[in-house]
Design an enzyme around this catalytic site. Structure first.
Site, PDB file in Angstrom:
ATOM      1  N   PRO B 104      51.865  -7.525 -61.062  1.00 45.60           N
ATOM      2  CA  PRO B 104      52.293  -8.867 -61.458  1.00 45.60           C
ATOM      3  C   PRO B 104      51.099  -9.726 -61.837  1.00 45.60           C
ATOM      4  O   PRO B 104      50.157  -9.863 -61.058  1.00 45.60           O
ATOM      5  CB  PRO B 104      52.901  -9.391 -60.163  1.00 45.60           C
ATOM      6  CG  PRO B 104      52.165  -8.674 -59.089  1.00 45.60           C
ATOM      7  CD  PRO B 104      51.535  -7.439 -59.653  1.00 45.60           C
ATOM      8  N   ASP B 127      56.574  -5.549 -71.924  1.00 41.94           N
ATOM      9  CA  ASP B 127      57.340  -6.776 -71.708  1.00 41.94           C
ATOM     10  C   ASP B 127      56.496  -8.013 -71.952  1.00 41.94           C
ATOM     11  O   ASP B 127      55.272  -7.950 -72.037  1.00 41.94           O
ATOM     12  CB  ASP B 127      57.873  -6.821 -70.271  1.00 41.94           C
ATOM     13  CG  ASP B 127      59.040  -5.877 -70.070  1.00 41.94           C
ATOM     14  OD1 ASP B 127      59.693  -5.534 -71.069  1.00 41.94           O
ATOM     15  OD2 ASP B 127      59.285  -5.498 -68.916  1.00 41.94           O
ATOM     16  N   LYS B 149      62.068  -9.662 -73.750  1.00 41.10           N
ATOM     17  CA  LYS B 149      62.733  -9.919 -72.463  1.00 41.10           C
ATOM     18  C   LYS B 149      62.405 -11.295 -71.907  1.00 41.10           C
ATOM     19  O   LYS B 149      62.424 -11.491 -70.688  1.00 41.10           O
ATOM     20  CB  LYS B 149      62.385  -8.850 -71.436  1.00 41.10           C
ATOM     21  CG  LYS B 149      63.072  -7.539 -71.709  1.00 41.10           C
ATOM     22  CD  LYS B 149      63.238  -6.796 -70.419  1.00 41.10           C
ATOM     23  CE  LYS B 149      64.430  -5.873 -70.446  1.00 41.10           C
ATOM     24  NZ  LYS B 149      64.685  -5.287 -69.144  1.00 41.10           N
ATOM     25  N   GLY B 181      55.143  -5.895 -62.522  1.00 42.46           N
ATOM     26  CA  GLY B 181      55.390  -5.600 -61.113  1.00 42.46           C
ATOM     27  C   GLY B 181      55.635  -4.128 -60.875  1.00 42.46           C
ATOM     28  O   GLY B 181      54.909  -3.277 -61.383  1.00 42.46           O
ATOM     29  N   ASP B 182      56.651  -3.831 -60.096  1.00 38.82           N
ATOM     30  CA  ASP B 182      57.032  -2.463 -59.773  1.00 38.82           C
ATOM     31  C   ASP B 182      58.272  -2.092 -60.582  1.00 38.82           C
ATOM     32  O   ASP B 182      59.241  -2.859 -60.599  1.00 38.82           O
ATOM     33  CB  ASP B 182      57.337  -2.362 -58.269  1.00 38.82           C
ATOM     34  CG  ASP B 182      57.792  -0.973 -57.876  1.00 38.82           C
ATOM     35  OD1 ASP B 182      57.126  -0.005 -58.252  1.00 38.82           O
ATOM     36  OD2 ASP B 182      58.838  -0.842 -57.200  1.00 38.82           O
ATOM     37  N   THR B 210      54.655  -5.160 -56.413  1.00 42.41           N
ATOM     38  CA  THR B 210      55.778  -6.030 -56.763  1.00 42.41           C
ATOM     39  C   THR B 210      55.388  -7.505 -56.588  1.00 42.41           C
ATOM     40  O   THR B 210      54.436  -7.842 -55.876  1.00 42.41           O
ATOM     41  CB  THR B 210      57.037  -5.659 -55.952  1.00 42.41           C
ATOM     42  OG1 THR B 210      58.163  -6.332 -56.527  1.00 42.41           O
ATOM     43  CG2 THR B 210      56.889  -6.059 -54.485  1.00 42.41           C
ATOM     44  N   ALA B 211      56.141  -8.374 -57.273  1.00 42.60           N
ATOM     45  CA  ALA B 211      55.767  -9.788 -57.342  1.00 42.60           C
ATOM     46  C   ALA B 211      55.711 -10.464 -55.969  1.00 42.60           C
ATOM     47  O   ALA B 211      54.866 -11.331 -55.740  1.00 42.60           O
ATOM     48  CB  ALA B 211      56.737 -10.532 -58.251  1.00 42.60           C
ATOM     49  N   MET B 262      63.398 -14.421 -59.782  1.00 39.97           N
ATOM     50  CA  MET B 262      64.166 -15.023 -60.876  1.00 39.97           C
ATOM     51  C   MET B 262      65.163 -16.049 -60.347  1.00 39.97           C
ATOM     52  O   MET B 262      66.312 -16.095 -60.777  1.00 39.97           O
ATOM     53  CB  MET B 262      64.910 -13.931 -61.665  1.00 39.97           C
ATOM     54  CG  MET B 262      63.966 -12.936 -62.327  1.00 39.97           C
ATOM     55  SD  MET B 262      64.821 -11.483 -63.021  1.00 39.97           S
ATOM     56  CE  MET B 262      65.166 -10.509 -61.538  1.00 39.97           C
ATOM     57  N   ALA B 291      51.726 -16.560 -59.611  1.00 39.22           N
ATOM     58  CA  ALA B 291      50.835 -15.933 -58.631  1.00 39.22           C
ATOM     59  C   ALA B 291      49.837 -15.031 -59.325  1.00 39.22           C
ATOM     60  O   ALA B 291      50.171 -14.326 -60.272  1.00 39.22           O
ATOM     61  CB  ALA B 291      51.649 -15.116 -57.626  1.00 39.22           C
TER      62      ALA B 291
END
Lengths: 349, 349
Positions: B104, B127, B149, B181-182, B210-211, B262, B291
Site C-alpha cells: 500500500p 491499478d 479502478k 496492498g495484498d 495489506t492496507a 473503502m 498511509a
C-alpha cells in the site's frame, strides 16, 4: 561512490568462509534452532574472486546503484540517516529502532524497506521462525541475536527482549527487531514499543506480509471474495488468560472468514465451540501449514475433525486454521441473510 | 553471465530518455491518472554513462549478483522459468499469470518476490493506486496497461480486466496483475483467478502488505495487542448489494479492532450503526488517510463524528477507519468480559 559494490550478503558470506573462528562460528553456534544459517557460506565463497574487502561500514546490499536510483536514498548509512525530502518524510529510516516484519516463511516475502533496515543495522534481534538467510543481508560486523520464542523451549522472555532493545538503542546502535509476518499482528510488538516509548527511544514499524495473506496466497485462494466473503477475522488460538473463551465466534457468520493464528494447541477447544454452531454444516475448514515453505501443506476437513486432522498429519507450528462461512450458505438453507442485532448472535451459536 | 548488470529500471529510464517518441511517450500518455510515471527518466538519464544497452530479454533488476545469490534463482528469464529445487518448489515463478501485491502506498513496501515478477513480466496490468515508480522495475519492452479502478472515473470493468489477463496469457506472455496492498484482501482477485482457472491458465498469488498493516505501522500502532486487542476484523464499507447491512458489527466487542476499507463513502451509515452500540462510549475511532505516503494523516474522533471528521479534513480515498474496543473497557464498566453466545450478540447491539 563505486557504482557496483559488493552486497552485504556476499561480504558476510565471505567473512564467514574465511574466518571460521569468527563471525561464522558465532552464527553457527546457534545450531539447529536456526537451520540454514551459514549454509550458503560455502557456496557463496566461490564468488570470492569477485568480492573485495569492504571499507567503512556503509551498507551496500541490494546493489548500490539499484537501491540509490529506485529507493531514492543515498548509498551510505550516513546519507540514509540524514536523508531529506519525500523519502525521508514518510519512510523514516532515521529511527533508533525498527520493528521489521520479515514476512512469513520464504525470505523473498520481506519488503524492500525491510531489506534496507537489515542492511543498515548494527544489531538484529530475530525470532525462531525468521528465515535465517535474511540475516545474510546484514553487514559483516552487525551483531545477530537470537531471541527464540519457540513454544515450550528456551527463549528470551518478552521483558528481556524489550529491555535489550532499549539498551542497544541507548548504546547508540541502529537496532532492528526482526519479526515473522507483520509486526502489528500477534507479534507482541506493542510491548516492545511501550518499553521504547517509556525510555524515550524513537522507533518505527516496517510492516510485513501477515501469515494469513501468505497462507491464502500459497493455496491460490483469497481472504475475501466479493459477494461471498466480505469480512475477514484474524484471531488467535491463545489468549493471555488460559482457558479464556474464544471471542471470535460471534463474528463467524455468513460472509465471514476467520483465520486462527497459533491455533494448533487449541484445536480441541475450537472444535468443541464449533460443534454447537448454528451453521456448523456450512463451515469450511482449511488448514495451511508451513505456507510458503518447502514442506507446505493445505488440508480440508469438517469443523469437528480439526484436532484429528492436525494430529493425523503431524502438524504443529506455522499453521493457520481458516474457517469460512460463505454468504450463499444462508441462501442455500432457505434463510435470509442475517441482519445486525441480537438475533444474529443467537443464530450463530 | 556478467556479474554486475544494468537494472531494469535504469534500462527503462534510459530507453525513455533517449526515445521520447517510444516507450516514454506511451507511458506518459497515461497522463495525470498516474502522476510520476516517467518523472525519474530525466534524473536517471544522468546515469547513462554507466548504462549500456541490454542484450536479449533477460530480467536483470535488483542487481544480478545480489538476486542470484540471495534469491537462489538464476539470472535470466529462462532460468527462472526452469528453476528447480527448493526455490522453485514453493515460490513458483513459472506461472503464466502472477497476481502481485504492490503493498500500500510507498513503493518500497513491495516484496522482493513482487519485484522479481515485475522484472520478468512481458505485460503488466496495474491499478490507479499503485506507485507508478514500481513500473520502472519492468523491462523496457514490457507493456504497461493502466486499468484504472478509480471510483466514479473511467476505468476498465472487472470482466474486461479478467478477460485481458486471459488473452495475454494465451498469447504466451508472462503476465503480472499488479494490485494495491495484498491481492487476497478486497482486491477482487478471486474474480480474476476464476477467469484464469476457467481458461485453464496457471496463476500464482504473490502476497503483499495489506492496507491495515501499513496504516497501523505508519502511526506507530499495532493491529493486535496482547491482553487488549486479540481479534482483528478487516471489512469493507462497500458491499455488493447497495444498502446491505454492515455485517461486521457483531464482531465489535471488547478485545476487537475493526479496520474498515473503502469506508469513506459509507461513513454516515457506519456512524448511525455505532450510535446504538452498547459500548459506544468506549469505541476509539482512528482514521488513517494516505498511509505511508507524503500526505499521510492520522485523526482520532468519537464514533458519532466520523463523517464530519472525514468531510472537515477533505479525506477521500486511501483511507482506513479503525474502530477499537479494548478489553479493559468491559472491566472499566464493571461488567465481566463477554462470553460466547447469544448474550454476546445482544450485548453488542
Amino acid at each position: 561512490m563505486t557504482l557496483f559494490q559488493i552486497p552485504n550478503m556476499l561480504a558476510r558470506a565471505v567473512t564467514r568462509a574465511f574466518a571460521p573462528g569468527g563471525e561464522c562460528a558465532r552464527t553457527e553456534a546457534l545450531g539447529p534452532s536456526i537451520p540454514g544459517v551459514g549454509a550458503r557460506a560455502g557456496a557463496l565463497a566461490s564468488f570470492r574472486g569477485a568480492a573485495q574487502p569492504r571499507s567503512g561500514s556503509a551498507p551496500q546490499g541490494l546493489g548500490g546503484l539499484w537501491r540509490s536510483a529506485f529507493l531514492g536514498g543515498t548509498n551510505d548509512l550516513q546519507g540514509d540517516r540524514l536523508a531529506t525530502g519525500r523519502a525521508a518524510d514518510h519512510r523514516g529510516g532515521n529511527h533508533a529502532v525498527a520493528l521489521v516484519g520479515a514476512g512469513p516463511g520464504a525470505k523473498d516475502l520481506i519488503t524492500l524497506r525491510g531489506v534496507r533496515r537489515l542492511e543498515a543495522a548494527d544489531i538484529v534481534f530475530f525470532d525462531r521462525l525468521v528465515d535465517p538467510e535474511l540475516l545474510d543481508l546484514t553487514r559483516p560486523e552487525a551483531e545477530l541475536v537470537y531471541v527464540g520464542k519457540a513454544p515450550g523451549r528456551h527463549s528470551w522472555s518478552q521483558a528481556r527482549i524489550s529491555e535489550a532493545l532499549v539498551v542497544a538503542a541507548q548504546q547508540g546502535k541502529r537496532v532492528v527487531r526482526l519479526k515473522c509476518g507483520d509486526p502489528g499482528v500477534f507479534a507482541r510488538g506493542a510491548e516492545e514499543a511501550d518499553a521504547l516509548r517509556m525510555a524515550g527511544i524513537d522507533y518505527e514499524i516496517v510492516p510485513g506480509v501477515t501469515a494469513a495473506s501468505a497462507a491464502a496466497a500459497a493455496t491460490g485462494g483469497f481472504l475475501t471474495e466479493r459477494g461471498t466473503i466480505d469480512t475477514l477475522v484474524l484471531t488467535t488460538g491463545r489468549t493471555e488468560v488460559a482457558g479464556a473463551d474464544a471471542d471470535w465466534l460471534p463474528a463467524l457468520r455468513p460472509g465471514c472468514k476467520v483465520a486462527i493464528y497459533m491455533g494448533v494447541a487449541e484445536a480441541g477447544r475450537i472444535e468443541a465451540t464449533l460443534s454447537d454452531h448454528a451453521w456448523r454444516d456450512h463451515i469450511q475448514v482449511e488448514i495451511v501449514a508451513d505456507a510458503q515453505m518447502p514442506g507446505q501443506r493445505a488440508l480440508r476437513c469438517g469443523p469437528t475433525a480439526i484436532a484429528d486432522t492436525l494430529r493425523g498429519n503431524g502438524i504443529k507450528n506455522r499453521t493457520i486454521i481458516f474457517l469460512s462461512l460463505p454468504k450463499d450458505c444462508a441462501l442455500a438453507s432457505g434463510e435470509s441473510s442475517l441482519r445486525i442485532g441480537g438475533e444474529a448472535g443467537q443464530a450463530c451459536v
